[in-house]
Scaffold this motif. Sequence first.
Motif, PDB file in Angstrom:
ATOM      1  N   LEU A   1       3.348   6.586 -20.125  1.00 60.37           N
ATOM      2  CA  LEU A   1       4.624   7.236 -20.419  1.00 60.37           C
ATOM      3  C   LEU A   1       5.703   6.843 -19.423  1.00 60.37           C
ATOM      4  O   LEU A   1       6.886   6.802 -19.755  1.00 60.37           O
ATOM      5  N   SER A   2       5.287   6.564 -18.189  1.00 65.52           N
ATOM      6  CA  SER A   2       6.239   6.446 -17.092  1.00 65.52           C
ATOM      7  C   SER A   2       6.608   5.003 -16.774  1.00 65.52           C
ATOM      8  O   SER A   2       5.772   4.231 -16.288  1.00 65.52           O
ATOM      9  N   PRO A   3       7.854   4.612 -16.977  1.00 61.35           N
ATOM     10  CA  PRO A   3       8.291   3.278 -16.551  1.00 61.35           C
ATOM     11  C   PRO A   3       8.133   3.046 -15.049  1.00 61.35           C
ATOM     12  O   PRO A   3       7.838   1.928 -14.617  1.00 61.35           O
ATOM     13  N   ALA A   4       8.303   4.086 -14.250  1.00 64.70           N
ATOM     14  CA  ALA A   4       8.161   3.936 -12.804  1.00 64.70           C
ATOM     15  C   ALA A   4       6.726   3.589 -12.429  1.00 64.70           C
ATOM     16  O   ALA A   4       6.482   2.742 -11.552  1.00 64.70           O
ATOM     17  N   MET A   5       5.758   4.237 -13.078  1.00 66.35           N
ATOM     18  CA  MET A   5       4.356   3.915 -12.830  1.00 66.35           C
ATOM     19  C   MET A   5       4.049   2.496 -13.288  1.00 66.35           C
ATOM     20  O   MET A   5       3.350   1.737 -12.604  1.00 66.35           O
ATOM     21  N   LEU A   6       4.564   2.117 -14.448  1.00 69.01           N
ATOM     22  CA  LEU A   6       4.315   0.774 -14.973  1.00 69.01           C
ATOM     23  C   LEU A   6       4.902  -0.295 -14.069  1.00 69.01           C
ATOM     24  O   LEU A   6       4.328  -1.391 -13.938  1.00 69.01           O
ATOM     25  N   SER A   7       6.027  -0.026 -13.443  1.00 70.67           N
ATOM     26  CA  SER A   7       6.624  -0.989 -12.537  1.00 70.67           C
ATOM     27  C   SER A   7       5.694  -1.275 -11.358  1.00 70.67           C
ATOM     28  O   SER A   7       5.530  -2.433 -10.933  1.00 70.67           O
ATOM     29  N   ILE A   8       5.059  -0.235 -10.853  1.00 69.49           N
ATOM     30  CA  ILE A   8       4.115  -0.419  -9.755  1.00 69.49           C
ATOM     31  C   ILE A   8       2.879  -1.171 -10.245  1.00 69.49           C
ATOM     32  O   ILE A   8       2.351  -2.052  -9.558  1.00 69.49           O
ATOM     33  N   ALA A   9       2.410  -0.832 -11.459  1.00 72.72           N
ATOM     34  CA  ALA A   9       1.259  -1.543 -12.031  1.00 72.72           C
ATOM     35  C   ALA A   9       1.560  -3.025 -12.210  1.00 72.72           C
ATOM     36  O   ALA A   9       0.702  -3.886 -11.956  1.00 72.72           O
ATOM     37  N   ALA A  10       2.780  -3.347 -12.629  1.00 73.48           N
ATOM     38  CA  ALA A  10       3.162  -4.752 -12.811  1.00 73.48           C
ATOM     39  C   ALA A  10       3.124  -5.498 -11.483  1.00 73.48           C
ATOM     40  O   ALA A  10       2.673  -6.649 -11.406  1.00 73.48           O
ATOM     41  N   GLY A  11       3.596  -4.848 -10.430  1.00 71.13           N
ATOM     42  CA  GLY A  11       3.541  -5.466  -9.110  1.00 71.13           C
ATOM     43  C   GLY A  11       2.113  -5.694  -8.654  1.00 71.13           C
ATOM     44  O   GLY A  11       1.793  -6.747  -8.075  1.00 71.13           O
ATOM     45  N   ARG A  12       1.251  -4.727  -8.915  1.00 67.18           N
ATOM     46  CA  ARG A  12      -0.163  -4.875  -8.539  1.00 67.18           C
ATOM     47  C   ARG A  12      -0.803  -6.018  -9.319  1.00 67.18           C
ATOM     48  O   ARG A  12      -1.552  -6.821  -8.751  1.00 67.18           O
ATOM     49  N   ALA A  13      -0.540  -6.101 -10.614  1.00 64.36           N
ATOM     50  CA  ALA A  13      -1.097  -7.182 -11.435  1.00 64.36           C
ATOM     51  C   ALA A  13      -0.641  -8.541 -10.917  1.00 64.36           C
ATOM     52  O   ALA A  13      -1.432  -9.497 -10.856  1.00 64.36           O
ATOM     53  N   SER A  14       0.616  -8.630 -10.525  1.00 70.38           N
ATOM     54  CA  SER A  14       1.145  -9.885 -10.002  1.00 70.38           C
ATOM     55  C   SER A  14       0.450 -10.281  -8.709  1.00 70.38           C
ATOM     56  O   SER A  14       0.068 -11.447  -8.515  1.00 70.38           O
ATOM     57  N   ARG A  15       0.271  -9.314  -7.813  1.00 73.62           N
ATOM     58  CA  ARG A  15      -0.397  -9.609  -6.536  1.00 73.62           C
ATOM     59  C   ARG A  15      -1.841 -10.040  -6.743  1.00 73.62           C
ATOM     60  O   ARG A  15      -2.371 -10.870  -5.996  1.00 73.62           O
ATOM     61  N   LEU A  16      -2.503  -9.471  -7.750  1.00 72.20           N
ATOM     62  CA  LEU A  16      -3.891  -9.816  -8.039  1.00 72.20           C
ATOM     63  C   LEU A  16      -4.012 -11.104  -8.849  1.00 72.20           C
ATOM     64  O   LEU A  16      -5.119 -11.618  -9.039  1.00 72.20           O
TER      65      LEU A  16
END
Length: 208
Positions: A74-89
Amino acid sequence: MTSSEDRTARVLRVWEQNAASYDRKIALLDRFWFGGGREWLGARATGRVLEVAVGTGLNLAHLPVDSQVSGIDLSPAMLSIAAGRASRLGRPMDLRVGNAEDLPFDDCSFDTVLCGLSLCGIPSPASAIGEAKRVLAPGGRLLLLDHVASTWPPVYAMQWLLERATIRLAGEHFTRRQLPLVQAAGFSVVEVERLKAGSIERIHALKP
């Protein structure tokens, strides 16, 4: 009575406000209460994986490297953090804003649907489980990890008291149990574990 739309809006507001501090707040619980749960989910996920209520993407590191991972929240703010984590991994991940009770995916699109520590806050967990079944291919896996009503009366009493506040403030429940909903949806349950005085439950079920 508060409508489902109002409850969903409240959950969204809470997670938008708390996205930046979520990983820090959950770290201690991950270690001492939910311990091993994320690894348990990852060890059973396979193929095309959908994580419902993906949050900040904490489960991503535990998913098979050859899996194709999608996530909704639901949360764009949470998804933004998830996107950063996916990129780092270095892990490609299809992330979308969406509601667990109305998934934006076609029928039979995934081999695994997982939901970790989130059905406790979804207004209608039965609807979310029904949607998970819809998007799973025949034989697909449903993997759930959540805090549930304890089997030990003193712990249950504390959970009941706690959720008098958490339901009102954040829509979070502590005395739910998802297993009957999974069974009612027609899944075949192949594995159930209850830990920490029965307050943590892991469910592995298959779509017929």
